[in-house]
Design a protein around this motif. Sequence first.
Motif, short mmCIF file in Angstrom:
data_model
loop_
_atom_site.label_atom_id
_atom_site.label_comp_id
_atom_site.label_asym_id
_atom_site.label_seq_id
_atom_site.Cartn_x
_atom_site.Cartn_y
_atom_site.Cartn_z
N GLY A 184 20.23 73.01 -20.27
CA GLY A 184 21.21 72.75 -21.34
C GLY A 184 21.80 74.06 -21.82
O GLY A 184 22.18 74.92 -21.02
N PHE A 239 11.00 75.92 -26.98
CA PHE A 239 9.85 76.21 -26.11
C PHE A 239 8.96 74.98 -25.97
O PHE A 239 7.73 75.09 -25.86
N THR A 244 11.75 72.98 -18.57
CA THR A 244 11.66 74.44 -18.62
C THR A 244 10.22 74.90 -18.53
O THR A 244 9.90 75.85 -17.80
O1 LIG Z 1 16.58 75.47 -25.44
P1 LIG Z 1 15.69 74.27 -25.44
O2 LIG Z 1 14.97 74.05 -26.72
O3 LIG Z 1 14.77 74.26 -24.24
O4 LIG Z 1 16.65 72.96 -25.30
C1 LIG Z 1 17.42 72.84 -24.13
C2 LIG Z 1 18.54 71.86 -24.35
O5 LIG Z 1 18.04 70.54 -24.63
C3 LIG Z 1 18.80 69.95 -25.68
O6 LIG Z 1 18.06 69.99 -26.86
C4 LIG Z 1 19.14 68.52 -25.35
O7 LIG Z 1 20.00 68.48 -24.27
C5 LIG Z 1 20.05 70.81 -25.81
O8 LIG Z 1 20.68 70.68 -27.04
C6 LIG Z 1 19.46 72.17 -25.55
O9 LIG Z 1 20.44 73.14 -25.24
#
Ligand SMILES: O=P(O)(O)OC[C@H]1O[C@](O)(CO)[C@@H](O)[C@@H]1O
Length: 561
Positions: A184, A239, A244
């Motif tokens: 994202g 996090f 991720t």
């Molecule tokens: O940076 P994070 O907390 O891992 O979130 C990643 C992405 O997931 C979301 O919360 C949902 O898509 C986005 O708004 C964000 O950019």
Amino acid sequence: MTSTTAWTSEAWKALAEHKAEVSPPTFSVAAALADDDGRLDKLCVAFPDSATADATGDAEEDVAGIGLLADFSKHLVTERTVELFGELAAAMDFNALRAAMFAGEHVNVTEDRAVGHVALRTPEAYKCLYDDGASSSFDFAEDGAEAVGTVLAQMKAFADSVRSGTWKGATGKAIASVVNIGIGGSDLGPAMVVGALAPYAKDELDMHFVANVDPSNLTEALAKCDRETTLFIVCSKTFTTAETLANANAAKAWLLDPAGGLDDAAVAAHFVAVSTNSDGVAGFGIDPANMFAFSDWVGGRYSVWGPIGLSVMLAVGPEAFGRFLAGAHAVDEHFLTAPLASNIPFLMGTLDLWYTNFFGYTSHAVLPYDHNLGRFAAYLQQLTMESLGKGVTRDGVPLPPHLVTSGSVVFGEPGTPAQHSFMQLLHQGQVVPADFLVAASSHAAIGTQHEMLVANAVAQAEALMVGKSHDDPARAFSGNRPTTTFMYRKLTPATLGALIAFYEHAVFTVAALLGLNAYDQFGVELGKKLASAIVDDFAAASTDGHDVSTARIMQHYLALR
Ligand SMILES: O=P(O)(O)OC[C@H]1O[C@](O)(CO)[C@@H](O)[C@@H]1O
């Protein structure tokens, strides 16, 4: 702030009545332009304008060198339309909402947070409320500037050390590959900007972006990396994002694979983190000293300007990153000071609202005529659709279906390939308002190819507007298809920063005029929750508790895996 719902305002009713005056086929943009009633001057806006350009800056790379023309002249509007946009803005307290955001008030009402990405561009300029939950505020130029300035300085020192080879991996070798792990806003911004600014990137540093939990993504990146010279940047505002963390843990396992000969101590030299969650970072095993922190008043899709942009700074260096920020800041000043009738983001946003809500043109094409902007449309998809894809106002009032459309469906690809893909529909199918983005000069030079590129961009906008009659209906073009063209000197860091900021404030404009909160994203939560449960169901080879359709597809997977 007003409790008026946009669609019940007098201005909305006036726009609905006015629509007939600018609707094809009775209204012809080409004819309106031929009337020479000053339409061009009223609907073409230069940037930077006098209020924002640093008059002394004259280098091609400076804000003053952007040389952008925002051409709105091909739109289904008249001077009266723009006046009515202004009346809707007044009815919806647009100016007060804009001032509140820049002052750091908690305009993200559902999460009780400020929206402070503008402060990342130049903390000295804006005051932002300190997001400690209290109503206390702090002068960003004293408190917040130090916080943002501190992190920028931390980023710069780190980037300089990696780019100079001073930062060493566990076996004493300099870093040669950087893998940004995020999804994202923690991926799309860094990946798009690094791609767009490829001409400015340091040759010796290979940049990779891993977002998808599909193992192919990380596998593809690691195949090009050497353990001893690879740096991982784990980017996650919370996090807690499953994809991720899965990729980050897999990357750590790769680094520490016994075959590689590195031990746990290697993590400190090969992993850094960008997050608001220091406990989560420490829990993963990254030294907090290697964490670049930011605050929760920076939305993920608005975060490339701060530490989430670390991979950008590694790729292009702190100076170019600074010019990237300066370009966005100049747009912030333009957005704050330009009269609405010549305010580029305001016009972008009101035109989007005009077409989606009054014409039913609910898609929007973004057509950068620039190979390096290959991910620009993808970036804008999150920025616009995660911000505006809402069903209620910030006060919780449902948007009446079939009467109000909160945000358009954004898609796009670079030109000229788009002309050999979906442009047929834009010329002879449904009407899709489009943005053309084109540089007058390129970083690459092969004969007259760049001029061919520019000619195609200009021709597409002309064809969409003028059309062409033909005895054979299959060969006729209706024309009157609205487009904006942004033409600028060259795709520099300052220009790219400006382009992104234009779209950020256009999103703000649509949300303000519809009364939406553009800064939360609860719509992403249900899918995440269901996926987590299905992961457990797959592990137990169970389909209990699901509807028959979902159970059937789960069973098919269990049979095939
Ligand atoms: O940076 P994070 O907390 O891992 O979130 C990643 C992405 O997931 C979301 O919360 C949902 O898509 C986005 O708004 C964000 O950019």
